[in-house]
Write an enzyme that holds these catalytic residues in place. Sequence first.
Site, PDB file in Angstrom:
ATOM      1  N   ASP A  43       1.165  -1.309  -0.021  1.00 24.25           N
ATOM      2  CA  ASP A  43      -0.073  -0.002   0.065  1.00 24.25           C
ATOM      3  C   ASP A  43       0.869   1.247  -0.161  1.00 24.25           C
ATOM      4  O   ASP A  43       2.012   1.271   0.632  1.00 24.25           O
ATOM      5  CB  ASP A  43      -0.786  -0.168   1.228  1.00 24.25           C
ATOM      6  CG  ASP A  43      -2.100   0.829   0.913  1.00 24.25           C
ATOM      7  OD1 ASP A  43      -3.197   0.324   0.976  1.00 24.25           O
ATOM      8  OD2 ASP A  43      -2.128   2.230   0.959  1.00 24.25           O
ATOM      9  N   VAL A  70       1.675   1.025  -6.342  1.00 21.24           N
ATOM     10  CA  VAL A  70       1.619  -0.199  -7.573  1.00 21.24           C
ATOM     11  C   VAL A  70       2.121   0.607  -8.870  1.00 21.24           C
ATOM     12  O   VAL A  70       2.383  -0.127  -9.715  1.00 21.24           O
ATOM     13  CB  VAL A  70       0.170  -0.396  -7.526  1.00 21.24           C
ATOM     14  CG1 VAL A  70      -0.307  -1.483  -6.514  1.00 21.24           C
ATOM     15  CG2 VAL A  70      -0.830   0.726  -7.700  1.00 21.24           C
ATOM     16  N   TYR A 162     -11.399   7.722 -15.959  1.00 24.95           N
ATOM     17  CA  TYR A 162     -11.751   6.742 -14.966  1.00 24.95           C
ATOM     18  C   TYR A 162     -12.487   5.682 -15.609  1.00 24.95           C
ATOM     19  O   TYR A 162     -12.278   4.456 -15.299  1.00 24.95           O
ATOM     20  CB  TYR A 162     -12.184   7.439 -13.800  1.00 24.95           C
ATOM     21  CG  TYR A 162     -12.746   6.421 -12.629  1.00 24.95           C
ATOM     22  CD1 TYR A 162     -11.684   5.908 -11.948  1.00 24.95           C
ATOM     23  CD2 TYR A 162     -14.026   5.949 -12.408  1.00 24.95           C
ATOM     24  CE1 TYR A 162     -12.208   5.009 -10.723  1.00 24.95           C
ATOM     25  CE2 TYR A 162     -14.485   5.252 -11.231  1.00 24.95           C
ATOM     26  CZ  TYR A 162     -13.490   4.628 -10.492  1.00 24.95           C
ATOM     27  OH  TYR A 162     -13.877   3.822  -9.760  1.00 24.95           O
ATOM     28  N   LYS A 166     -11.666   1.842 -16.153  1.00 23.95           N
ATOM     29  CA  LYS A 166     -12.237   0.543 -15.693  1.00 23.95           C
ATOM     30  C   LYS A 166     -12.745  -0.338 -16.503  1.00 23.95           C
ATOM     31  O   LYS A 166     -12.747  -1.532 -16.457  1.00 23.95           O
ATOM     32  CB  LYS A 166     -13.333   1.012 -14.529  1.00 23.95           C
ATOM     33  CG  LYS A 166     -12.785   1.883 -13.284  1.00 23.95           C
ATOM     34  CD  LYS A 166     -11.902   0.686 -12.546  1.00 23.95           C
ATOM     35  CE  LYS A 166     -11.746   1.255 -11.012  1.00 23.95           C
ATOM     36  NZ  LYS A 166     -10.904   0.425 -10.238  1.00 23.95           N
ATOM     37  N   THR A 197     -16.146   4.886   1.667  1.00 27.77           N
ATOM     38  CA  THR A 197     -14.564   4.474   2.387  1.00 27.77           C
ATOM     39  C   THR A 197     -13.958   5.976   2.557  1.00 27.77           C
ATOM     40  O   THR A 197     -14.448   6.842   1.735  1.00 27.77           O
ATOM     41  CB  THR A 197     -13.698   3.587   1.114  1.00 27.77           C
ATOM     42  OG1 THR A 197     -13.666   4.484   0.113  1.00 27.77           O
ATOM     43  CG2 THR A 197     -14.270   2.461   1.071  1.00 27.77           C
TER      44      THR A 197
END
Length: 304
Positions: A43, A70, A162, A166, A197
Amino acid sequence: MTYLDDRANLRGKVAVVTGGAGGLGWPIVRDFMKAGVQVALCDRDAAAIEAIASEMQSASVKTLLRLADVRDSVAMDAFFQEIDREFGRIDILVNVPGGGFVAPLLETRPKGWQAVASQNFFYVLDTTQQAARRMIAQGQGGSIIYITSIEAHRGVPNRAIYGSMKAAVAHLAKTLAMEFHADGIRVNCIAPDIFPTPNSGGSAFDPQSPQGKLERTISVPMGRYGEGDDLTGCVLFLASDLASYVTGATLHVDGGTYASSGWFNWPDQGWMNTPTQEIVDMLASASKQQEGSSSTSRAGADSA
Ligand SMILES: NC(=O)c1ccc[n+]([C@@H]2O[C@H](COP(=O)([O-])OP(=O)(O)OC[C@H]3O[C@@H](n4cnc5c(N)ncnc54)[C@H](O)[C@@H]3O)[C@@H](O)[C@H]2O)c1
């Protein structure tokens, strides 16, 4: 071992979870550990890693926890090499990170496109190569899971890059299901919709407030937003032998919002795919009032 443990065949396996320390990543990691799966996570959020470190270290399964972004392929290479040394194998890969900014396409620039593509798509290619090469060498198959979004499957104004990235990941899963099938590797997606979140933005309303409750009832067929366990059960399923014949698929884990696309459950009036008469009247009168007040202030300015 119970009948279900036996059917799932997860215990002792090794899972790599990118973005595993916070948001939707941590519930996934926690459920893997409870299911007896060894976990290596990375992370980019040092505080999130610190917050979970003691629970990870005291787990009954072997774990590895690394601070790494990442999008940094050198850091990913080092992370996977460390997994080789610590675990000697990989059975499951779950890619969690994603996200982007909100802006109409015409106000965006190539630098922003590149950033969103890296955060949602390019790193997925990198980690998939890293994991799949190892799974193929091991010769025992594996399961690769991408967390995509409902936005991969519908238009998403002001988040074009985005949504497109995806959609690219969902497409990648279908293609890799075909490229990897001979090596026993399954590749699937989970497409959430609204799971509050810290980074998801979520709703303007407190979920416990009357407005929050009304909002969920109107927009989500199941009448509530998603919670960690809603998602992690599906990750466990796709990672396990229970999903042995599932590949190239997307599980829509959204309380029914993809199914209902454009339909809302209005109080008193029930399901409609248009705003209610009340709302249209309310908006029309608000815009009339606004027009009235701006023409009054224009008249005031003219006479001054
Ligand atoms: N939360 C939602 O409502 C929702 C809805 C639809 C889709 N999704 C998708 O689900 C996934 C997870 O969403 P979330 O709300 O948990 O997001 P999040 O931003 O909280 O990310 C989850 C974890 O990944 C880590 N992370 C983010 N970018 C990283 C990077 N570049 N390198 C390493 N770690 C990184 C974060 O620190 C966090 O711990 C994303 O792909 C998102 O697009 C979420």
